[in-house]
Design a protein around this motif. Structure first.
Motif, PDB file in Angstrom:
ATOM      1  N   ASP B  52      50.058  18.498  11.956  1.00 24.18           N
ATOM      2  CA  ASP B  52      51.223  19.352  12.187  1.00 24.18           C
ATOM      3  C   ASP B  52      51.591  19.364  13.665  1.00 24.18           C
ATOM      4  O   ASP B  52      50.718  19.307  14.533  1.00 24.18           O
ATOM      5  CB  ASP B  52      50.921  20.786  11.740  1.00 24.18           C
ATOM      6  N   GLY B  53      52.881  19.463  13.906  1.00 25.03           N
ATOM      7  CA  GLY B  53      53.319  19.615  15.286  1.00 25.03           C
ATOM      8  C   GLY B  53      54.333  18.567  15.678  1.00 25.03           C
ATOM      9  O   GLY B  53      54.797  17.769  14.863  1.00 25.03           O
ATOM     10  N   LEU B  54      54.674  18.616  16.948  1.00 19.55           N
ATOM     11  CA  LEU B  54      55.710  17.751  17.499  1.00 19.55           C
ATOM     12  C   LEU B  54      55.081  16.644  18.335  1.00 19.55           C
ATOM     13  O   LEU B  54      54.216  16.896  19.163  1.00 19.55           O
ATOM     14  CB  LEU B  54      56.650  18.593  18.374  1.00 19.55           C
ATOM     15  N   GLU B  55      55.535  15.431  18.085  1.00 23.25           N
ATOM     16  CA  GLU B  55      55.096  14.301  18.899  1.00 23.25           C
ATOM     17  C   GLU B  55      56.319  13.720  19.590  1.00 23.25           C
ATOM     18  O   GLU B  55      57.298  13.388  18.934  1.00 23.25           O
ATOM     19  CB  GLU B  55      54.441  13.231  18.031  1.00 23.25           C
ATOM     20  N   GLU B  56      56.232  13.594  20.913  1.00 20.69           N
ATOM     21  CA  GLU B  56      57.373  13.112  21.663  1.00 20.69           C
ATOM     22  C   GLU B  56      57.104  11.709  22.187  1.00 20.69           C
ATOM     23  O   GLU B  56      56.017  11.412  22.674  1.00 20.69           O
ATOM     24  CB  GLU B  56      57.670  14.059  22.834  1.00 20.69           C
ATOM     25  N   LYS B  57      58.151  10.886  22.059  1.00 25.30           N
ATOM     26  CA  LYS B  57      58.045   9.509  22.530  1.00 25.30           C
ATOM     27  C   LYS B  57      59.390   9.116  23.115  1.00 25.30           C
ATOM     28  O   LYS B  57      60.270   8.635  22.414  1.00 25.30           O
ATOM     29  CB  LYS B  57      57.660   8.599  21.363  1.00 25.30           C
ATOM     30  N   GLY B  58      59.535   9.355  24.403  1.00 28.11           N
ATOM     31  CA  GLY B  58      60.802   9.034  25.042  1.00 28.11           C
ATOM     32  C   GLY B  58      61.923   9.905  24.523  1.00 28.11           C
ATOM     33  O   GLY B  58      61.808  11.127  24.444  1.00 28.11           O
ATOM     34  N   ARG B  59      63.010   9.273  24.112  1.00 26.25           N
ATOM     35  CA  ARG B  59      64.159  10.032  23.606  1.00 26.25           C
ATOM     36  C   ARG B  59      63.944  10.510  22.178  1.00 26.25           C
ATOM     37  O   ARG B  59      64.706  11.329  21.673  1.00 26.25           O
ATOM     38  CB  ARG B  59      65.424   9.166  23.661  1.00 26.25           C
ATOM     39  N   PHE B  60      62.914   9.980  21.522  1.00 24.43           N
ATOM     40  CA  PHE B  60      62.678  10.323  20.120  1.00 24.43           C
ATOM     41  C   PHE B  60      61.466  11.242  20.005  1.00 24.43           C
ATOM     42  O   PHE B  60      60.437  11.028  20.656  1.00 24.43           O
ATOM     43  CB  PHE B  60      62.429   9.065  19.294  1.00 24.43           C
ATOM     44  N   SER B  61      61.590  12.250  19.157  1.00 26.22           N
ATOM     45  CA  SER B  61      60.466  13.143  18.846  1.00 26.22           C
ATOM     46  C   SER B  61      60.402  13.305  17.343  1.00 26.22           C
ATOM     47  O   SER B  61      61.434  13.279  16.670  1.00 26.22           O
ATOM     48  CB  SER B  61      60.663  14.518  19.493  1.00 26.22           C
ATOM     49  N   SER B  62      59.198  13.492  16.835  1.00 24.93           N
ATOM     50  CA  SER B  62      59.050  13.704  15.398  1.00 24.93           C
ATOM     51  C   SER B  62      58.149  14.901  15.171  1.00 24.93           C
ATOM     52  O   SER B  62      57.142  15.080  15.854  1.00 24.93           O
ATOM     53  CB  SER B  62      58.490  12.456  14.709  1.00 24.93           C
ATOM     54  N   PHE B  63      58.531  15.695  14.174  1.00 30.26           N
ATOM     55  CA  PHE B  63      57.807  16.926  13.862  1.00 30.26           C
ATOM     56  C   PHE B  63      57.330  16.879  12.430  1.00 30.26           C
ATOM     57  O   PHE B  63      58.006  16.337  11.551  1.00 30.26           O
ATOM     58  CB  PHE B  63      58.728  18.136  14.058  1.00 30.26           C
ATOM     59  N   LEU B  64      56.165  17.476  12.197  1.00 32.95           N
ATOM     60  CA  LEU B  64      55.613  17.529  10.841  1.00 32.95           C
ATOM     61  C   LEU B  64      55.038  18.898  10.547  1.00 32.95           C
ATOM     62  O   LEU B  64      54.337  19.473  11.385  1.00 32.95           O
ATOM     63  CB  LEU B  64      54.519  16.482  10.663  1.00 32.95           C
ATOM     64  N   SER B  65      55.324  19.396   9.338  1.00 33.94           N
ATOM     65  CA  SER B  65      54.660  20.576   8.799  1.00 33.94           C
ATOM     66  C   SER B  65      54.142  20.190   7.421  1.00 33.94           C
ATOM     67  O   SER B  65      54.907  20.064   6.465  1.00 33.94           O
ATOM     68  CB  SER B  65      55.619  21.760   8.680  1.00 33.94           C
TER      69      SER B  65
END
Lengths: 116, 111
Positions: B52-65
């Motif tokens: 769970d949580g937010l992963e940031e990679k440059g201009r793109f971020s992905s979140f999971l719950s």
């Protein structure tokens, strides 16, 4: 790293002929490769899972006698569309997992098949 | 069974931020992938969330719950080249690392 190639990129063939598509992992050994098909404006549909040295596992509804898969080495899997018909025209994409890279699948550039 | 939902299309302005949502109900869950696919090309890997949580990679971020069966892909400082389909995919594991893809969200970036 994790580069996957496919050949050919384009195939146009007559109905009834067989077409072979190659998928290669260029800089890693892929114990598992996947074959997908994608029709226009639709998502990728998994056709089969290919493991080196063993028979492929086909998804429900995919004819194993029509779509022959051979995973002869850790870097090469082939898909042969036998007796192709116009309805087999599609975008065929392979992917491979790098054992050192977890579950991430790396895709080849795809092969566009047009059966006349 | 497998069910992955994401919006069919979205439009956003160059320079803006856009969030693409994905909800899923699957039997077996090992993680969630986001891929980008330009028209006529194969998908390219963007991100993979397991926890769970937010992963940031440059201009793109992905979140999971995981508890909510929900993910989103956040694209910042949109560029015209970001116009593409964005595929949400669930890793089902099961020994052969199968992945089920959603139908994709076609993003159009306008000037």
């Amino acid at each position: 790293g994790a580069v996957v190639s496919q050949h050919p990129s384009w195939v146009i063939c007559k109905s009834g002929t067989s077409v072979k598509i190659e998928c290669r992992s260029l800089d890693f050994q892929a114990t598992t490769m996947f074959w997908y098909r994608q029709f226009p404006k639709q998502s990728l549909m998994l056709m089969a899972t290919s493991n080196e040295g063993s028979k492929a596992t086909y998804e429900q509804g995919v004819e194993k006698d029509k779509f022959l898969i051979n995973h002869a080495s850790l870097t090469l899997s082939t898909l042969t569309v036998t007796s192709a018909h116009p309805e087999d025209s599609s975008f065929y994409i392979c992917s491979a997992t790098d054992p050192g890279g977890g579950e991430t699948q790396y895709f080849g550039p795809g092969t566009r098949l047009l059966v006349l | 069974g497998q069910n992955i939902d994401q919006p069919t299309e979205m439009t956003a302005t160059e320079g803006a931020i856009v969030q693409i949502n994905c909800t899923y109900q699957t039997s077996g869950f090992n993680g969630l992938f986001w891929y980008q696919q330009h028209a006529g090309e194969a998908p390219t890997f963007l991100s993979y969330n397991v926890l769970d949580g937010l992963e940031e990679k440059g201009r793109f971020s992905s979140f999971l719950s995981r508890s909510k069966g929900y993910s989103y892909l956040l694209l910042k400082e949109l560029q015209m080249k970001d116009s593409a389909s964005y595929l949400c995919a669930v890793g089902r594991g099961g020994g052969y690392q199968k992945v089920t893809f959603g139908t994709g969200t076609k993003l159009q970036v306008i000037p």
